[in-house]
Design a protein around this motif. Sequence first.
Motif, PDB file in Angstrom:
ATOM      1  N   LEU A  34       1.140  -5.052  -3.052  1.00  0.00           N
ATOM      2  CA  LEU A  34       0.226  -3.933  -2.810  1.00  0.00           C
ATOM      3  C   LEU A  34       0.776  -3.007  -1.732  1.00  0.00           C
ATOM      4  N   GLU A  35       1.416  -3.581  -0.725  1.00  0.00           N
ATOM      5  CA  GLU A  35       2.041  -2.759   0.313  1.00  0.00           C
ATOM      6  C   GLU A  35       3.128  -1.875  -0.292  1.00  0.00           C
ATOM      7  N   ALA A  36       3.883  -2.433  -1.245  1.00  0.00           N
ATOM      8  CA  ALA A  36       4.944  -1.659  -1.892  1.00  0.00           C
ATOM      9  C   ALA A  36       4.387  -0.503  -2.714  1.00  0.00           C
ATOM     10  N   GLN A  37       3.106  -0.583  -3.083  1.00  0.00           N
ATOM     11  CA  GLN A  37       2.452   0.516  -3.805  1.00  0.00           C
ATOM     12  C   GLN A  37       1.906   1.570  -2.841  1.00  0.00           C
ATOM     13  N   PRO A  56      10.077  -7.128   0.954  1.00  0.00           N
ATOM     14  CA  PRO A  56      10.528  -7.485   2.320  1.00  0.00           C
ATOM     15  C   PRO A  56       9.678  -8.567   2.991  1.00  0.00           C
ATOM     16  N   TYR A  57       9.764  -9.778   2.495  1.00  0.00           N
ATOM     17  CA  TYR A  57       9.028 -10.893   3.104  1.00  0.00           C
ATOM     18  C   TYR A  57       9.687 -11.292   4.427  1.00  0.00           C
ATOM     19  N   ALA A  58       8.863 -11.659   5.384  1.00  0.00           N
ATOM     20  CA  ALA A  58       9.390 -12.137   6.663  1.00  0.00           C
ATOM     21  C   ALA A  58       9.959 -13.549   6.541  1.00  0.00           C
ATOM     22  N   ARG A  98       3.210   6.195   4.059  1.00  0.00           N
ATOM     23  CA  ARG A  98       3.880   6.829   5.199  1.00  0.00           C
ATOM     24  C   ARG A  98       3.909   5.924   6.429  1.00  0.00           C
ATOM     25  N   PHE A  99       3.026   4.912   6.466  1.00  0.00           N
ATOM     26  CA  PHE A  99       3.006   4.002   7.615  1.00  0.00           C
ATOM     27  C   PHE A  99       4.172   3.008   7.579  1.00  0.00           C
ATOM     28  N   GLY A 100       4.853   2.924   6.458  1.00  0.00           N
ATOM     29  CA  GLY A 100       6.007   2.042   6.363  1.00  0.00           C
ATOM     30  C   GLY A 100       5.644   0.588   6.135  1.00  0.00           C
ATOM     31  N   THR A 101       6.644  -0.267   6.303  1.00  0.00           N
ATOM     32  CA  THR A 101       6.499  -1.697   6.041  1.00  0.00           C
ATOM     33  C   THR A 101       6.124  -2.441   7.317  1.00  0.00           C
ATOM     34  N   ALA A 102       5.126  -3.299   7.228  1.00  0.00           N
ATOM     35  CA  ALA A 102       4.702  -4.095   8.384  1.00  0.00           C
ATOM     36  C   ALA A 102       5.582  -5.329   8.518  1.00  0.00           C
ATOM     37  N   PRO A 103       5.942  -5.725   9.742  1.00  0.00           N
ATOM     38  CA  PRO A 103       6.725  -6.965   9.914  1.00  0.00           C
ATOM     39  C   PRO A 103       5.961  -8.171   9.365  1.00  0.00           C
ATOM     40  N   PHE A 104       4.659  -8.225   9.610  1.00  0.00           N
ATOM     41  CA  PHE A 104       3.724  -9.160   8.989  1.00  0.00           C
ATOM     42  C   PHE A 104       2.476  -8.369   8.641  1.00  0.00           C
ATOM     43  N   LEU A 105       1.825  -8.688   7.550  1.00  0.00           N
ATOM     44  CA  LEU A 105       0.563  -8.046   7.235  1.00  0.00           C
ATOM     45  C   LEU A 105      -0.439  -8.429   8.317  1.00  0.00           C
ATOM     46  N   PRO A 106      -1.224  -7.476   8.833  1.00  0.00           N
ATOM     47  CA  PRO A 106      -2.068  -7.747  10.006  1.00  0.00           C
ATOM     48  C   PRO A 106      -3.212  -8.712   9.721  1.00  0.00           C
ATOM     49  N   MET A 107      -3.498  -9.554  10.706  1.00  0.00           N
ATOM     50  CA  MET A 107      -4.613 -10.486  10.639  1.00  0.00           C
ATOM     51  C   MET A 107      -5.669 -10.181  11.703  1.00  0.00           C
TER      52      MET A 107
END
Length: 755
Positions: free
Chosen positions: A67-70, A362-364, A20-29
């Motif tokens: 994993l994000e897509a899952q 959806p890779y940046a 539900r949080f959706g897709t991140a523009p970049f995975l957080p660091m």
Amino acid sequence: MTTPQAAKPIDSYRKYWASRFGTAPFLPMTRAEMDQLGWDSCDIILVTGDCYIDHPSFGMALVGRLLEAQGFRVGIIAQPDWHSADAFRELGRPNLFFGVTAGNMDSMINRYTADRKPRSDDAYTPHAAPNKRPDRAVTVYAQRCREAYPGVGVMIGSIEASLRRIAHYDYWSDKVRQSVLITSKADILLFGNAERALVEIAHRAAKGEKLSEMRDIRGTAFIVPHGWKPDEEWQEMDSSVVDIPGRVDPHLNPYQEIPEQAAEATKDMDPAKPQVIRIESREERLAKRRAERAKTVLRIPAYEAVAHDPVLYAHASRTLHLESNPGNARALVQLHGERDVWLNPPPIPLSTEEMDFVYGLPYARNPHPSYGDAHIPAWEMIKYSVNIMRGCFGGCTFCSITEHEGRIIQSRSEESILREIEEIRDKTPGFKGHISDLGGPTANMYRLACKDPKIESSCRKLSCVFPDICENLNTDHSHLIQLYRKARALPGVKKINIQSGLRYDLAVRSPEYIKELVQHHVGGYLKIAPEHTEDGPLSKMMKPGMGAYDKFKELFERFSRQAGKEQYLIPYFIAAHPGTSDEDMMNLALWLKKNNFRLDQVQTFTPTPMALATTMWHTRRNPLKRLGRSSEKVDVVRDGYRRKLHKAFLRYHHPDNWQIIHDALINMGRSDLIGHSKHCLIPPTPPGDKAAAVRHKMGATMSRGKATGARQAPQGQRGKPATVGARGTGGKPGSGKPQAGRSPAKPGGKTGRNR
């Protein structure tokens, strides 16, 4: 355990609630990035030795987006300071597990040269800064994760973990080391193409199952108590010793009377009553055999045995490689102390639809913004390239591609590839219409496979192309030709180069492909890798002979002339490979001189974990053949002098190498190769030593002024000396400009292969 026919598609799982949080523009660091996304925690945290570039060519980005897509919330800790556990607490405690990788390369190969000297740069680090990852990074990172959050599951993967999953020879410490599972204390190891296993593990972990309890997933390895089996139906086959002659039973005597025991067993049978004999069909017998094989584990020699016995090490290596086909491989187990390291069969390759799914996420397609405008060499190299396939059925013994990605080719669809080219055109800054590569581990194995899936699933050959191309291999290049043409026709695409390694022995089966390649996709130079010219080392490399190279060269030059282009082949060679004699290197140097090649940079063999060539290097045995105590010995170039000599032969023309080659030729009894004649390898005086050259010329002139024939000239100086400084045909020495119609004077280029 999952069978190839029952593999669950990786995009068919129900998404985790956090989707539900959706897709991140970049995975957080960082925590700040998590806050911006509305996350209070990460479900999975990935730790990597590379900087974070959100592009499918970089393992952590591909795994993270998958994993994000899952539906999972995935954070990344890139190149952490490993001197304490603090950096591993940056994103907090993961809800499910840590995933640990060294990066796209084995950390030891990344940090050290073939001569064990520290490298001064790191292509996977901003500004190519060195020392941003530790030695044996998987082990160090996994231990720090344990220290940061005790009790959290730790999964290890990537090429470093994959190639170190059993006891292995480590070149940098010059000893056999335990499985990385033992040293890292990880719960589970993923080897090979891990997407299928990773997705299943993540969903099972989300349901509360611990990593340490997952024992039935293909492509995984783990530690179990000695003698453990999944259930009572499993049987263990002992392969912990080399084959030795066993007892030979005498032939049965047809006139021998029936023993009493046999007579007793048949005394109640009524001769008049017909006896039912059931004959199993071939299909039934094969099905029964497959079922038994699927429940069989092979016990290979223990760590303590292979650490001290080269023959047993070679035997274990051979067994591992023979059990690598997902269609027929059995589980393996190896004792380490009082515990077993258990390896399930290899992962089932991804289908074309699954490959499209993975590469269509959806890779940046850019480095993480925290790096700013930093120069990252690995990113600069691939940002305009497209990976079209995985795997390699070449089986080169020095290469880690086959061990990691498998022999079965996994190809993307045309639509997926063309879509990625359009994304590069539309999204990647600086794109000017030039695609740098369409390829993968090899340039021309796209959609090539065995003609019969049944044969493919039962095959145990280490290579589909050695010693000859298998008659069951489909070598049709028409799909690749069609892909090239469609890619060139895309609006905004001006040029597409092919820079991946080309299997020229396959290419000669399709002259139309070579014509397409030469006329449209070669930018003046094409790199190919014969690796050697002599049959001895080539047989240990499992590489084709020079006949295939000569045929390819003929077609390459013919089609270049037809296109009105002046283009050249740049061959790559390996020095000091197992099975290479000094004479082999001398003959290779003569071939280079004859063909007017002057190599700038050369590659010395580096023993990488698990490679068959590494087994030869360590054990001096040949694992390509059945092993015994008296089996074939392999000549290995281990001492520093010979490694330096073999490398020098590849650069015979360089003044710094003159002395060592000169001395070697004298010791080999080949002083006839020292002189100014066309057939000579080196001149009698060091190149550039003008005074010595003049003295030598004056001495030769005075000798000719005396009674000619009264005394035989020394070997290597017979006949009229050549003009001082003459080097035969070709371009100006050192200019790098080849003469028309000839090979380039300075091929140059850095191999950079993890082989």
